[in-house]
Design a protein around this motif. Structure first.
Motif, PDB file in Angstrom:
ATOM      1  N   PRO A  94     -11.690  18.829   1.044  1.00 26.98           N
ATOM      2  CA  PRO A  94     -11.954  19.591   2.427  1.00 26.98           C
ATOM      3  C   PRO A  94     -12.177  18.594   3.917  1.00 26.98           C
ATOM      4  O   PRO A  94     -11.888  18.982   4.830  1.00 26.98           O
ATOM      5  N   ASP A  95     -12.630  17.283   3.565  1.00 30.57           N
ATOM      6  CA  ASP A  95     -12.804  16.459   4.728  1.00 30.57           C
ATOM      7  C   ASP A  95     -12.209  14.937   4.414  1.00 30.57           C
ATOM      8  O   ASP A  95     -13.114  14.221   4.036  1.00 30.57           O
ATOM      9  N   PRO A  96     -11.128  14.881   4.303  1.00 26.68           N
ATOM     10  CA  PRO A  96     -10.455  13.746   3.816  1.00 26.68           C
ATOM     11  C   PRO A  96     -10.520  12.798   5.085  1.00 26.68           C
ATOM     12  O   PRO A  96     -10.641  12.900   6.182  1.00 26.68           O
ATOM     13  N   SER A  97     -10.480  11.345   4.737  1.00 21.16           N
ATOM     14  CA  SER A  97     -10.486  10.186   5.328  1.00 21.16           C
ATOM     15  C   SER A  97      -8.941  10.090   5.959  1.00 21.16           C
ATOM     16  O   SER A  97      -7.900  10.717   5.542  1.00 21.16           O
ATOM     17  N   ASP A  98      -8.595   9.220   6.949  1.00 22.53           N
ATOM     18  CA  ASP A  98      -7.325   8.940   7.390  1.00 22.53           C
ATOM     19  C   ASP A  98      -6.672   8.153   6.437  1.00 22.53           C
ATOM     20  O   ASP A  98      -5.555   8.526   6.048  1.00 22.53           O
ATOM     21  N   GLU A  99      -7.210   7.347   5.400  1.00 20.20           N
ATOM     22  CA  GLU A  99      -6.403   6.951   4.445  1.00 20.20           C
ATOM     23  C   GLU A  99      -5.975   7.895   3.324  1.00 20.20           C
ATOM     24  O   GLU A  99      -4.751   7.988   2.683  1.00 20.20           O
ATOM     25  N   GLU A 100      -6.942   9.020   3.080  1.00 21.14           N
ATOM     26  CA  GLU A 100      -6.643  10.074   2.010  1.00 21.14           C
ATOM     27  C   GLU A 100      -5.272  11.060   2.748  1.00 21.14           C
ATOM     28  O   GLU A 100      -4.494  11.436   2.161  1.00 21.14           O
ATOM     29  N   ILE A 101      -5.373  11.083   3.955  1.00 22.30           N
ATOM     30  CA  ILE A 101      -4.365  11.722   4.752  1.00 22.30           C
ATOM     31  C   ILE A 101      -3.145  11.302   4.435  1.00 22.30           C
ATOM     32  O   ILE A 101      -2.045  11.801   4.022  1.00 22.30           O
ATOM     33  N   ARG A 102      -3.036   9.944   4.879  1.00 18.05           N
ATOM     34  CA  ARG A 102      -1.887   9.217   4.858  1.00 18.05           C
ATOM     35  C   ARG A 102      -1.337   9.435   3.514  1.00 18.05           C
ATOM     36  O   ARG A 102      -0.210   9.292   3.098  1.00 18.05           O
ATOM     37  N   GLU A 103      -2.170   9.110   2.258  1.00 15.63           N
ATOM     38  CA  GLU A 103      -1.761   8.788   1.016  1.00 15.63           C
ATOM     39  C   GLU A 103      -1.038  10.177   0.596  1.00 15.63           C
ATOM     40  O   GLU A 103       0.047  10.351   0.001  1.00 15.63           O
ATOM     41  N   ALA A 104      -1.822  11.455   1.017  1.00 15.03           N
ATOM     42  CA  ALA A 104      -1.366  12.653   0.713  1.00 15.03           C
ATOM     43  C   ALA A 104       0.026  13.011   1.198  1.00 15.03           C
ATOM     44  O   ALA A 104       0.898  13.635   0.618  1.00 15.03           O
ATOM     45  N   LEU A 105       0.447  12.577   2.497  1.00 15.45           N
ATOM     46  CA  LEU A 105       1.726  12.944   3.178  1.00 15.45           C
ATOM     47  C   LEU A 105       2.537  11.769   2.884  1.00 15.45           C
ATOM     48  O   LEU A 105       3.689  12.007   3.608  1.00 15.45           O
ATOM     49  N   ALA A 106       2.239  10.847   2.291  1.00 13.77           N
ATOM     50  CA  ALA A 106       3.240   9.642   1.903  1.00 13.77           C
ATOM     51  C   ALA A 106       4.686   9.894   1.548  1.00 13.77           C
ATOM     52  O   ALA A 106       5.551   9.208   1.837  1.00 13.77           O
ATOM     53  N   GLY A 107       4.892  10.804   0.906  1.00 12.70           N
ATOM     54  CA  GLY A 107       6.227  11.522   0.366  1.00 12.70           C
ATOM     55  C   GLY A 107       7.028  12.277   1.233  1.00 12.70           C
ATOM     56  O   GLY A 107       7.880  12.817   0.835  1.00 12.70           O
ATOM     57  N   ASN A 108       6.306  12.418   2.516  1.00 14.72           N
ATOM     58  CA  ASN A 108       6.998  13.184   3.507  1.00 14.72           C
ATOM     59  C   ASN A 108       7.358  12.555   4.542  1.00 14.72           C
ATOM     60  O   ASN A 108       6.813  11.849   5.038  1.00 14.72           O
ATOM     61  N   LEU A 109       8.865  12.433   5.044  1.00 13.31           N
ATOM     62  CA  LEU A 109       9.423  11.828   6.069  1.00 13.31           C
ATOM     63  C   LEU A 109       9.587  12.471   7.378  1.00 13.31           C
ATOM     64  O   LEU A 109      10.120  13.533   7.043  1.00 13.31           O
ATOM     65  N   CYS A 110       9.214  12.116   8.477  1.00 13.20           N
ATOM     66  CA  CYS A 110       9.305  12.602   9.652  1.00 13.20           C
ATOM     67  C   CYS A 110      10.190  11.669  10.583  1.00 13.20           C
ATOM     68  O   CYS A 110       9.750  10.632  10.561  1.00 13.20           O
ATOM     69  N   ARG A 111      11.158  12.145  11.150  1.00 12.75           N
ATOM     70  CA  ARG A 111      12.096  11.243  12.126  1.00 12.75           C
ATOM     71  C   ARG A 111      11.593  11.317  13.544  1.00 12.75           C
ATOM     72  O   ARG A 111      12.262  10.625  14.250  1.00 12.75           O
ATOM     73  N   CYS A 112      10.992  12.524  13.896  1.00  8.12           N
ATOM     74  CA  CYS A 112      10.594  12.790  15.400  1.00  8.12           C
ATOM     75  C   CYS A 112       9.402  12.400  15.807  1.00  8.12           C
ATOM     76  O   CYS A 112       9.314  12.008  17.110  1.00  8.12           O
ATOM     77  N   THR A 113       8.202  12.796  15.061  1.00  6.92           N
ATOM     78  CA  THR A 113       7.077  12.600  15.872  1.00  6.92           C
ATOM     79  C   THR A 113       6.316  11.386  15.875  1.00  6.92           C
ATOM     80  O   THR A 113       5.080  11.098  16.577  1.00  6.92           O
TER      81      THR A 113
END
Length: 155
Positions: free
Chosen positions: A118-137
């Motif tokens: 529920p209260d992730p660190s920035d590192e945990e957020i980055r790790e959780a989203l690591a499998g998702n690529l974005c080309r715009c933001t």
């Protein structure tokens, strides 16, 4: 084959499904759920992420036959009618949606993270989203959206 699956809490069927066609194809083309996007078809970009029995998966890598009798929750299933899920709303509010192609997968991945942490660190957020690529933001607004959703206690 006839595919029987529970999608977003509703029993659904798709006929004439080849067991090896992707769950993503069935969702988009046979069942009319276009939220999950078809980008790489190799499980590299994350834009097709859905829950399969409450576990996030790349729908492009799941054979339709593997989903028989199971529960699938798509990005459409996160909303409650016309009311967006708080994670979806945080993406809108933070301006984390640009072209929108990566957004469904990122939202599902963030939703899963916040349900687990529920209260992730920035590192945990980055790790959780690591499998998702974005080309715009450039990712910062995406991180802002997840931080805001966590701050609001959406899990």
């Amino acid at each position: 084959m006839r595919l029987n699956v529970v999608i977003n809490g509703e029993n659904r069927q798709a006929d004439d499904v080849w067991e090896g066609e992707s769950l993503l194809y069935v969702l988009r083309e046979r069942l009319g759920l276009p939220g999950s996007k078809n980008a790489c078809e190799q499980g590299e970009c994350g834009s097709c992420t859905v829950y399969l029995d409450d576990v996030p998966v790349c729908a492009c890598l799941v054979a339709a036959g593997q989903a028989e009798g199971r529960a699938v929750r798509t990005v459409e299933g996160l909303a409650d009618g016309d009311t967006l899920d708080p994670v979806q709303q945080s993406f809108v509010d933070a301006g984390a949606v640009q072209c929108g192609f990566c957004t469904p997968g990122l939202v599902v991945a963030a939703h899963d993270l916040l349900n687990r942490v529920p209260d992730p660190s920035d590192e945990e957020i980055r790790e959780a989203l690591a499998g998702n690529l974005c080309r715009c933001t450039g990712y910062e607004k995406i991180l802002d959206a997840v931080r805001a959703a966590a701050k609001d206690g959406v899990a």
